[in-house]
Motif scaffolding. Structure first.
Motif, short mmCIF file in Angstrom:
data_model
loop_
_atom_site.label_atom_id
_atom_site.label_comp_id
_atom_site.label_asym_id
_atom_site.label_seq_id
_atom_site.Cartn_x
_atom_site.Cartn_y
_atom_site.Cartn_z
N THR A 210 0.83 -1.20 0.00
CA THR A 210 0.00 0.00 0.00
C THR A 210 0.87 1.26 0.00
O THR A 210 2.04 1.24 0.39
CB THR A 210 -0.91 0.04 1.24
N HIS A 211 0.26 2.35 -0.45
CA HIS A 211 0.86 3.68 -0.38
C HIS A 211 -0.26 4.63 0.03
O HIS A 211 -1.29 4.71 -0.65
CB HIS A 211 1.44 4.09 -1.74
N ALA A 212 -0.04 5.34 1.13
CA ALA A 212 -1.07 6.23 1.67
C ALA A 212 -2.38 5.47 1.86
O ALA A 212 -3.46 5.97 1.50
CB ALA A 212 -1.26 7.43 0.75
N GLU A 213 -2.26 4.24 2.39
CA GLU A 213 -3.40 3.38 2.70
C GLU A 213 -4.17 2.91 1.46
O GLU A 213 -5.28 2.39 1.58
CB GLU A 213 -4.36 4.07 3.69
N ARG A 214 -3.59 3.08 0.31
CA ARG A 214 -4.21 2.61 -0.92
C ARG A 214 -3.42 1.44 -1.48
O ARG A 214 -2.19 1.47 -1.53
CB ARG A 214 -4.23 3.73 -1.96
#
Length: 258
Positions: A210-214
């Motif tokens: 994930t990146h920034a909760e995405r």
């Protein structure tokens, strides 16, 4: 003063094999039982006992009828951290290359579900045979979110890191995620592709990053157990004092009887 008893024959053979291993005498192949019997002039049982201790310590791996290989523990892969296999190989002083088997866009229902997309959504798909010093190390299949993955469709992944390319082209670098590791018995196709030794298994590593909760990446890696060791760091004994494992959750039957 009592006279010291001589070492058992298997122990004498073991200590001599250890000395020969330290001298890198078995660079290309470890001897068969028959060759060891001839060299040491002892029984097959004796040499097998010595080799059993070497195998238990992870120093050699045996191939039935063809001797064996000396294991190389130089590639150590950390657990509990977001590692980069490309960097792990490079930092170990080994040559890292990849054979790109596929780089395109296609739908995959299982991967789309992890991203939260419709099952027919085209995803960026990258499949590579990862090599270490020219020999197969892992089979790696990656799915990327289409809006960021499209920028990588023209990348030559023969000798570069997916995460480095992703960061350079999109500014996105995975910062978290989950990983599930299980053992796999390879089928004939995997034995051929990864050039596996008889009885050699694989580690199946499923990763969602994930990146920034995405969710930005879904990955499936099939890793040769003979080429890598997983490493985990534990707290000191002091930090563990007083800690106990949590009790198992009650079964459905037990809950119904409450």
């Amino acid at each position: 003063m009592a006279e010291a008893k001589p070492l058992p024959l298997w122990r004498q053979v073991l200590e001599d094999l250890e000395r020969r291993l330290e001298r890198d005498e078995f660079t290309h192949r470890f001897p068969t039982d028959r060759e060891l019997v001839q060299h040491y002039g002892t029984s097959r049982h004796t040499v097998r006992e010595a080799v059993r201790h070497l195998k238990a310590r992870g120093l050699v791996e045996r191939e039935r009828g063809r001797g064996g290989v000396v294991t190389d523990p130089s590639l150590s892969q950390p657990m509990g951290a977001l590692y980069n296999l490309f960097a792990t190989v490079e930092q170990a002083g080994r040559l890292q290359d990849s054979r790109v088997l596929a780089l395109d866009m296609r739908p995959d229902a299982a991967a789309a579900e992890k991203f939260g997309y419709d099952p027919v959504t085209p995803l960026v798909h990258l499949e590579r045979l990862r090599l270490m010093d020219g020999e197969p190390l892992a089979l790696d299949t990656v799915w990327l979110a289409p809006d960021i993955g499209r920028t990588l469709l023209d990348v030559d992944f023969a000798h570069t890191s997916l995460y480095d390319e992703l960061a350079a082209r999109t500014g996105v670098r995975p910062t978290g995620g989950t990983e599930t590791i299980s053992a796999v018995v390879p089928d004939e196709a995997l034995v051929e592709v990864l050039e596996l030794a008889p009885d050699e298994g694989l580690l199946r590593i499923e990763r969602v990053t994930t990146h920034a909760e995405r969710v930005v990446e879904c990955r499936l890696t099939l890793l040769r157990t003979s080429r890598v060791a997983l490493r985990s760091t534990w707290p000191s004994e002091t930090a563990l004092e007083g800690r106990v494992m949590p009790p198992p959750a009650p079964s459905a039957e037990a809950r119904s009887q409450r």
